[in-house]
Design an enzyme around this catalytic site. Structure first.
Site, mmCIF file in Angstrom:
data_model
loop_
_atom_site.group_PDB
_atom_site.id
_atom_site.type_symbol
_atom_site.label_atom_id
_atom_site.label_comp_id
_atom_site.label_asym_id
_atom_site.label_seq_id
_atom_site.Cartn_x
_atom_site.Cartn_y
_atom_site.Cartn_z
ATOM 1 N N ARG A 282 0.525 9.060 -5.698
ATOM 2 C CA ARG A 282 0.701 8.664 -4.201
ATOM 3 C C ARG A 282 1.427 7.264 -4.338
ATOM 4 O O ARG A 282 1.958 6.871 -3.478
ATOM 5 C CB ARG A 282 -0.409 8.922 -3.291
ATOM 6 C CG ARG A 282 -1.685 7.941 -3.750
ATOM 7 C CD ARG A 282 -2.683 8.269 -2.691
ATOM 8 N NE ARG A 282 -4.095 7.531 -2.577
ATOM 9 C CZ ARG A 282 -4.642 7.742 -3.535
ATOM 10 N NH1 ARG A 282 -4.921 8.792 -4.144
ATOM 11 N NH2 ARG A 282 -6.218 7.188 -3.506
ATOM 12 N N ARG B 100 0.913 -1.375 0.143
ATOM 13 C CA ARG B 100 0.074 0.049 -0.087
ATOM 14 C C ARG B 100 0.804 1.282 0.061
ATOM 15 O O ARG B 100 1.962 1.045 0.538
ATOM 16 C CB ARG B 100 -0.783 -0.111 1.195
ATOM 17 C CG ARG B 100 -1.989 1.160 1.290
ATOM 18 C CD ARG B 100 -2.716 1.209 2.577
ATOM 19 N NE ARG B 100 -3.487 2.460 2.683
ATOM 20 C CZ ARG B 100 -4.306 2.961 3.488
ATOM 21 N NH1 ARG B 100 -3.751 2.538 4.916
ATOM 22 N NH2 ARG B 100 -4.845 3.699 3.264
ATOM 23 N N HIS B 101 0.464 2.195 -0.483
ATOM 24 C CA HIS B 101 1.206 3.500 -0.562
ATOM 25 C C HIS B 101 1.229 4.100 0.585
ATOM 26 O O HIS B 101 0.938 3.833 1.698
ATOM 27 C CB HIS B 101 0.540 4.380 -1.531
ATOM 28 C CG HIS B 101 -1.089 4.955 -1.000
ATOM 29 N ND1 HIS B 101 -1.119 5.692 0.051
ATOM 30 C CD2 HIS B 101 -2.304 4.729 -1.230
ATOM 31 C CE1 HIS B 101 -2.431 5.955 0.463
ATOM 32 N NE2 HIS B 101 -3.019 5.309 -0.553
ATOM 33 N N GLY B 102 2.358 5.257 0.925
ATOM 34 C CA GLY B 102 2.800 5.765 1.948
ATOM 35 C C GLY B 102 1.715 6.517 2.509
ATOM 36 O O GLY B 102 0.660 6.873 1.880
ATOM 37 N N GLU C 1 -7.437 3.204 -7.051
ATOM 38 C CA GLU C 1 -8.395 3.150 -5.918
ATOM 39 C C GLU C 1 -9.712 3.027 -6.369
ATOM 40 O O GLU C 1 -10.167 3.652 -7.363
ATOM 41 C CB GLU C 1 -8.036 4.109 -4.815
ATOM 42 C CG GLU C 1 -9.028 3.868 -3.454
ATOM 43 C CD GLU C 1 -8.536 2.560 -2.772
ATOM 44 O OE1 GLU C 1 -8.901 1.754 -3.363
ATOM 45 O OE2 GLU C 1 -8.043 2.729 -1.744
ATOM 46 N N GLU D 175 -1.485 13.247 3.212
ATOM 47 C CA GLU D 175 -2.453 14.358 4.008
ATOM 48 C C GLU D 175 -3.895 13.930 4.052
ATOM 49 O O GLU D 175 -4.344 14.319 5.237
ATOM 50 C CB GLU D 175 -2.218 15.609 3.166
ATOM 51 C CG GLU D 175 -0.956 16.169 3.105
ATOM 52 C CD GLU D 175 -0.766 17.475 2.594
ATOM 53 O OE1 GLU D 175 -1.813 18.092 2.010
ATOM 54 O OE2 GLU D 175 0.467 18.101 2.309
ATOM 55 N N LEU D 176 -4.412 13.374 3.098
ATOM 56 C CA LEU D 176 -5.979 13.045 3.273
ATOM 57 C C LEU D 176 -6.004 11.903 4.090
ATOM 58 O O LEU D 176 -7.035 11.535 4.754
ATOM 59 C CB LEU D 176 -6.635 12.669 1.916
ATOM 60 C CG LEU D 176 -6.676 13.830 1.013
ATOM 61 C CD1 LEU D 176 -7.585 13.377 -0.534
ATOM 62 C CD2 LEU D 176 -7.932 14.893 1.705
ATOM 63 N N ASN D 177 -5.012 10.789 4.101
ATOM 64 C CA ASN D 177 -5.086 9.966 5.252
ATOM 65 C C ASN D 177 -5.104 10.486 6.443
ATOM 66 O O ASN D 177 -6.006 10.016 7.490
ATOM 67 C CB ASN D 177 -3.921 8.921 5.158
ATOM 68 C CG ASN D 177 -3.941 7.859 3.859
ATOM 69 O OD1 ASN D 177 -3.041 7.693 3.506
ATOM 70 N ND2 ASN D 177 -5.054 7.493 3.692
#
Length: 212
Positions: free
Chosen positions: A59, A8-10, A87, A13-15
């Site tokens: 991302r 999974r990506h790092g 996604e 900001e939205l996470n």
């Protein structure tokens, strides 16, 4: 036998702000997200991948780049970008703060077989799994004895992985959410339909970092 390394990506900001981050929106990696990707790259640095397949969202592409910068076997490596690894699309909910009391949000997390995104023009779970599986099956055919690195997204990966190992649709989110830059390893024997999990949601290689 094909060995898949799903990452999974790092963290973005939205996470961090707990907002929907689907297939039609992007957000920069946080400093901790970059560090996570670098650490994942170091952990995988001695694996000679035959191909790297990456979502076409920034991302994921950035995460893949940080991972590959640490790899010791880049000569002859094939790098591919796939729209099918983007996604799940959240439609009108893209970028909106997640409401954990919402029925469809709960279905997405716990009962994907009941998830219906029609009201906000989102993508269905079946569409997500169908398109992502097509890419994985094609890679398994093209690299029957290869090592394949996949860099993509949280909802896509957990549903895809659970589908590939033969779980029923109601359990496609089981074991999620996957941690940012966690590594899940699946093997596919050439004469077998389902995949076998060798390692799941592994982030043990990450050093502790106080930044959220």
């Amino acid at each position: 036998m094909t060995t898949f390394y799903f990452v999974r990506h790092g963290k973005t900001e939205l996470n961090l702000s707990l907002r929907f981050q689907g297939g039609d929106i992007d957000s920069p990696l946080l400093p901790i997200g970059i560090e996570q990707a670098i650490q994942a790259g170091r952990y995988l640095s001695d694996i000679s991948f035959d191909v790297v397949a990456v979502s076409t969202q920034k991302r994921a592409m950035d995460t893949a780049n940080y991972i590959l910068k640490e790899n010791n076997f880049l000569d002859g490596l094939t790098l591919q970008y796939h729209d099918n690894l983007r996604e799940i699309k959240f439609g009108k909910r893209e970028g909106v703060e997640i409401d954990h009391t919402d029925e469809q949000t709960d279905h997405l997390r716990t009962r994907p077989d009941l998830y219906d995104p029609t009201a906000f023009m989102g993508e269905t779970i079946d569409s997500l799994v169908t398109r992502s599986t097509q890419t994985i099956e094609k890679l398994s055919e093209e690299y029957p004895d290869g090592k394949v690195l996949i860099v993509a997204h949280g909802v896509l990966l957990i549903t895809l992985i659970n589908s590939l190992v033969g779980k029923e649709k109601a359990k496609w989110r089981e074991g999620g959410p996957l941690a940012n830059t966690s590594i899940t390893i699946l093997e596919k024997e050439n004469n077998q339909k389902n995949y076998t999990i060798k390692s799941f949601n592994d982030s043990s290689y990450q050093t502790k970092n106080e930044e959220a």
